[in-house]
Design an enzyme around this catalytic site. Sequence first.
Site, PDB file in Angstrom:
ATOM      1  N   GLY A  13       0.800  -1.230   0.000  1.00  0.00           N
ATOM      2  CA  GLY A  13       0.000   0.000   0.000  1.00  0.00           C
ATOM      3  C   GLY A  13       0.830   1.277   0.000  1.00  0.00           C
ATOM      4  N   ASP A  64      -0.107   8.235  16.095  1.00  0.00           N
ATOM      5  CA  ASP A  64      -0.515   9.578  15.678  1.00  0.00           C
ATOM      6  C   ASP A  64       0.787  10.212  15.210  1.00  0.00           C
ATOM      7  OD1 ASP A  64      -0.833  12.391  15.654  1.00  0.00           O
ATOM      8  OD2 ASP A  64      -2.660  12.162  16.823  1.00  0.00           O
ATOM      9  N   HIS A  65       0.971  10.290  13.890  1.00  0.00           N
ATOM     10  CA  HIS A  65       2.328  10.629  13.419  1.00  0.00           C
ATOM     11  C   HIS A  65       2.746  12.048  13.822  1.00  0.00           C
ATOM     12  CE1 HIS A  65       0.291  12.419   9.887  1.00  0.00           C
ATOM     13  NE2 HIS A  65       1.386  13.125   9.724  1.00  0.00           N
ATOM     14  N   LYS A  69       6.678  14.121  15.264  1.00  0.00           N
ATOM     15  CA  LYS A  69       7.324  15.284  14.638  1.00  0.00           C
ATOM     16  C   LYS A  69       8.252  15.964  15.649  1.00  0.00           C
ATOM     17  CE  LYS A  69       3.650  16.223  11.307  1.00  0.00           C
ATOM     18  NZ  LYS A  69       4.272  16.082   9.987  1.00  0.00           N
ATOM     19  N   HIS A 115      -4.651  14.621  15.608  1.00  0.00           N
ATOM     20  CA  HIS A 115      -3.456  15.482  15.629  1.00  0.00           C
ATOM     21  C   HIS A 115      -3.691  16.812  16.356  1.00  0.00           C
ATOM     22  CE1 HIS A 115      -2.374  12.533  12.724  1.00  0.00           C
ATOM     23  NE2 HIS A 115      -2.906  13.119  11.687  1.00  0.00           N
ATOM     24  N   LYS A 128      -7.877  21.302   3.892  1.00  0.00           N
ATOM     25  CA  LYS A 128      -7.213  20.913   2.641  1.00  0.00           C
ATOM     26  C   LYS A 128      -7.391  22.047   1.644  1.00  0.00           C
ATOM     27  CE  LYS A 128      -6.988  16.111   3.307  1.00  0.00           C
ATOM     28  NZ  LYS A 128      -5.575  15.809   3.568  1.00  0.00           N
TER      29      LYS A 128
HETATM   30  N1  LIG Z   1      -1.478   6.743   2.993  1.00  0.00           N
HETATM   31  C1  LIG Z   1      -1.306   7.649   3.946  1.00  0.00           C
HETATM   32  O1  LIG Z   1      -0.675   8.703   3.757  1.00  0.00           O
HETATM   33  C2  LIG Z   1      -1.869   7.427   5.296  1.00  0.00           C
HETATM   34  C3  LIG Z   1      -2.531   6.252   5.605  1.00  0.00           C
HETATM   35  N2  LIG Z   1      -2.994   6.038   6.858  1.00  0.00           N
HETATM   36  C4  LIG Z   1      -3.687   4.796   7.209  1.00  0.00           C
HETATM   37  O2  LIG Z   1      -2.873   3.674   6.872  1.00  0.00           O
HETATM   38  C5  LIG Z   1      -3.680   2.581   6.487  1.00  0.00           C
HETATM   39  C6  LIG Z   1      -3.250   2.119   5.092  1.00  0.00           C
HETATM   40  O3  LIG Z   1      -3.440   3.190   4.183  1.00  0.00           O
HETATM   41  P1  LIG Z   1      -2.865   3.152   2.699  1.00  0.00           P
HETATM   42  O4  LIG Z   1      -1.525   2.517   2.653  1.00  0.00           O
HETATM   43  O5  LIG Z   1      -3.009   4.522   2.181  1.00  0.00           O
HETATM   44  O6  LIG Z   1      -3.920   2.204   1.968  1.00  0.00           O
HETATM   45  P2  LIG Z   1      -3.780   1.469   0.551  1.00  0.00           P
HETATM   46  O7  LIG Z   1      -5.164   1.305   0.039  1.00  0.00           O
HETATM   47  O8  LIG Z   1      -2.764   2.106  -0.308  1.00  0.00           O
HETATM   48  O9  LIG Z   1      -3.208   0.024   0.948  1.00  0.00           O
HETATM   49  C7  LIG Z   1      -4.008  -0.955   1.551  1.00  0.00           C
HETATM   50  C8  LIG Z   1      -3.206  -2.225   1.745  1.00  0.00           C
HETATM   51  O10 LIG Z   1      -4.037  -3.230   2.305  1.00  0.00           O
HETATM   52  C9  LIG Z   1      -3.917  -4.425   1.529  1.00  0.00           C
HETATM   53  N3  LIG Z   1      -5.182  -5.163   1.595  1.00  0.00           N
HETATM   54  C10 LIG Z   1      -6.407  -4.687   1.285  1.00  0.00           C
HETATM   55  N4  LIG Z   1      -7.340  -5.648   1.498  1.00  0.00           N
HETATM   56  C11 LIG Z   1      -6.683  -6.742   1.963  1.00  0.00           C
HETATM   57  C12 LIG Z   1      -7.074  -8.040   2.371  1.00  0.00           C
HETATM   58  N5  LIG Z   1      -8.354  -8.422   2.354  1.00  0.00           N
HETATM   59  N6  LIG Z   1      -6.133  -8.913   2.794  1.00  0.00           N
HETATM   60  C13 LIG Z   1      -4.830  -8.543   2.817  1.00  0.00           C
HETATM   61  N7  LIG Z   1      -4.389  -7.311   2.439  1.00  0.00           N
HETATM   62  C14 LIG Z   1      -5.298  -6.437   2.006  1.00  0.00           C
HETATM   63  C15 LIG Z   1      -3.590  -3.907   0.154  1.00  0.00           C
HETATM   64  O11 LIG Z   1      -2.865  -4.838  -0.597  1.00  0.00           O
HETATM   65  P3  LIG Z   1      -3.440  -5.694  -1.800  1.00  0.00           P
HETATM   66  O12 LIG Z   1      -4.239  -4.752  -2.650  1.00  0.00           O
HETATM   67  O13 LIG Z   1      -2.229  -6.241  -2.444  1.00  0.00           O
HETATM   68  O14 LIG Z   1      -4.219  -6.673  -1.077  1.00  0.00           O
HETATM   69  C16 LIG Z   1      -2.629  -2.763   0.478  1.00  0.00           C
HETATM   70  O15 LIG Z   1      -1.343  -3.283   0.754  1.00  0.00           O
HETATM   71  C17 LIG Z   1      -5.123   3.078   6.573  1.00  0.00           C
HETATM   72  O16 LIG Z   1      -5.618   2.772   7.843  1.00  0.00           O
HETATM   73  C18 LIG Z   1      -4.969   4.594   6.444  1.00  0.00           C
HETATM   74  O17 LIG Z   1      -6.037   5.291   7.047  1.00  0.00           O
HETATM   75  C19 LIG Z   1      -2.799   6.958   7.866  1.00  0.00           C
HETATM   76  C20 LIG Z   1      -2.154   8.145   7.619  1.00  0.00           C
HETATM   77  C21 LIG Z   1      -1.655   8.489   6.308  1.00  0.00           C
HETATM   78  O1  LIG Z   2      -3.142  11.999   9.183  1.00  0.00           O
HETATM   79  C1  LIG Z   2      -3.199  12.747   8.229  1.00  0.00           C
HETATM   80  O2  LIG Z   2      -2.258  13.685   8.096  1.00  0.00           O
HETATM   81  C2  LIG Z   2      -1.994  14.270   6.832  1.00  0.00           C
HETATM   82  C3  LIG Z   2      -1.187  15.528   7.115  1.00  0.00           C
HETATM   83  O3  LIG Z   2       0.034  15.132   7.665  1.00  0.00           O
HETATM   84  P1  LIG Z   2       1.309  16.076   7.557  1.00  0.00           P
HETATM   85  O4  LIG Z   2       2.339  15.376   8.327  1.00  0.00           O
HETATM   86  O5  LIG Z   2       1.631  16.213   6.101  1.00  0.00           O
HETATM   87  O6  LIG Z   2       0.894  17.387   8.128  1.00  0.00           O
HETATM   88  C4  LIG Z   2      -3.258  14.599   6.092  1.00  0.00           C
HETATM   89  O7  LIG Z   2      -2.937  14.995   4.770  1.00  0.00           O
HETATM   90  C5  LIG Z   2      -4.115  13.367   6.021  1.00  0.00           C
HETATM   91  O8  LIG Z   2      -5.362  13.687   5.409  1.00  0.00           O
HETATM   92  C6  LIG Z   2      -4.374  12.813   7.390  1.00  0.00           C
HETATM   93  O9  LIG Z   2      -5.011  11.548   7.273  1.00  0.00           O
END
Ligand SMILES: NC(=O)C1=CN([C@@H]2O[C@H](COP(=O)(O)OP(=O)(O)OC[C@H]3O[C@@H](n4cnc5c(N)ncnc54)[C@H](OP(=O)(O)O)[C@@H]3O)[C@@H](O)[C@H]2O)C=CC1
Ligand SMILES: O=C1O[C@H](COP(=O)(O)O)[C@@H](O)[C@H](O)[C@H]1O
Length: 496
Positions: A18, A180-181, A185, A243, A343
């Site tokens: 992901g 909580d990232h 910071k 946050h 945003k």
């Molecule tokens: N992206 C960001 O900047 C941020 C994300 N988060 C949190 O982090 C978490 C992940 O987000 P993000 O990486 O963006 O999400 P993505 O949609 O990019 O990734 C989701 C992941 O979950 C896997 N997945 C989905 N369904 C299944 C399943 N049934 N079994 C096994 N694996 C599965 C997918 O892999 P595959 O498709 O190969 O199964 C993929 O690796 C969420 O909770 C999000 O809220 C929090 C802060 C910031």
């Molecule tokens: O957790 C989140 O934070 C980002 C903002 O993070 P920052 O470190 O770049 O300030 C936000 O864009 C996102 O929507 C939210 O899920």
Amino acid sequence: MIQTETPASLIMIFGATGDLAKRKLYPSLYHLYRKGKLADHFAVIGVARRPWTNDVLREHVKDSVLTSIKDAENIDDFISHFYYQPHDVSDSNSYIELKNLADELDNKYTLQGNRIFYLAMAPEFFGTIAEHLKMDGLTNTEGFNRLVIEKPFGHDLESAIQLNNRIRNVFPENEIYRIDHYLGKEMVQNIEVIRFANAIFEPLWNNRFISNIQITSSEVLGVEERGGYYETSGALRDMVQNHMLQMVALLAMEPPIKLTPKEIRSEKVKVLGALRPVENEEVPQYFVRGQYGPSNLNGQEIPGYREELNVNPDSNTDTYVAGKLMIDNFRWAGVPFYIRTGKRMQTKSTKIIIQFKDVPMNLYYKSDNQLAPNLLVIHIQPEEGITLHLNAKQSSGHSTETTPVKLDFSNNDIAGLNTPEAYEKLLHDCLRGDATNFTHWDEVALSWSFVDKISNFWENEKAAFPNYEAGSMGPKEADQLLEKDGFFWWNVSNLE
Ligand SMILES: NC(=O)C1=CN([C@@H]2O[C@H](COP(=O)(O)OP(=O)(O)OC[C@H]3O[C@@H](n4cnc5c(N)ncnc54)[C@H](OP(=O)(O)O)[C@@H]3O)[C@@H](O)[C@H]2O)C=CC1
Ligand SMILES: O=C1O[C@H](COP(=O)(O)O)[C@@H](O)[C@H](O)[C@H]1O
């Protein structure tokens, strides 16, 4: 016990294919590896559905690291510690295969049964994965078993309680690391040090000397590909519940009796418990919501939120929130904490501004020479630093002529956009068993109960959206929120 050296460990990343893993987790792990903060003995198992192999994951990890670090030394050695396991989160057989691989790597790298399970997946899977980890024996080891959970932790208090109950059936609170990232910071961590390591601030840090505190966290980007998630969240749940309230808690808490996770959290919990609840029809007095509409910025058409991918064309979701928080305790009675986040705003900036009260009598006042208030500005990002705004004598002027001056500390060597470093610190803390900068369940529950009252009120009212242009600083009602108290938002774009 918090360890100074990083112990050997196996890190399992659920959601290894992901976005979060690619953008934040792999570069952070590499930074730890390069700085010698990952023990020699470590292995990472990436878990997701797609049928990748170890080699595919390793190339993916390498790409992700090279995107941000061009001279990645020993990258091939680093990626050789990565393994991939295709997985279906609800199928026990998948966990049995995972356990076999984990046990094998445990022996190969002498990992002493220490395991970190990092859930970087959609939150609906958190409970199921935690239960399977226990049921299928993955937590049955001699070493530690820690569960790292990404946000969002629930959608409201009720769903958070359900999720927490499921997780707590498997992991004790002290093995749960709710990320909580913002707490990773550098300058957020500095709030405590600025307050508690400087004799000049703490005596002034109360309602006798501070008139108001403002926290702005503005973003230039829109929701990008996350429209599906954001529609169920909005800015209130996405940023304020976690946050923003965490920063309020750090600014307002009493000095802890010791710098231990337990004591620090206990002080933060007291602040969250003292937040004045905002009930139903009071919400518009204390909170303003907004949603960005389209605009044309420097010749470029910017879509409105309702035109974004996976967003309802009639969406009622807030992409902006401003609020006035009152903390009903002895220290803070009468001091508003103003917060705003959104945003598609004018600038990417997170800043905290502590505005001090005016001096009791202004000896230097003249109609053309008004004293500026003293401000302490904590620059969280993209710049990192502290500025103290004072008044001094205008050079070569009369002794009654004053001019604002600034005392600056800039931390700019510590990276620009610092989210990877935030994750790096938090991963390192988790490996060492230091939960100080992770959120305790009590903080999560209190934050939700504060935020739920606002979201419940908003859910029953159709908003007049869109109400701010992409590229602006939000709706005008947010300015009025302060104006009616005799204040204004300090301009974060030009406040050094
Ligand atoms: N992206 C960001 O900047 C941020 C994300 N988060 C949190 O982090 C978490 C992940 O987000 P993000 O990486 O963006 O999400 P993505 O949609 O990019 O990734 C989701 C992941 O979950 C896997 N997945 C989905 N369904 C299944 C399943 N049934 N079994 C096994 N694996 C599965 C997918 O892999 P595959 O498709 O190969 O199964 C993929 O690796 C969420 O909770 C999000 O809220 C929090 C802060 C910031
Ligand atoms: O957790 C989140 O934070 C980002 C903002 O993070 P920052 O470190 O770049 O300030 C936000 O864009 C996102 O929507 C939210 O899920």
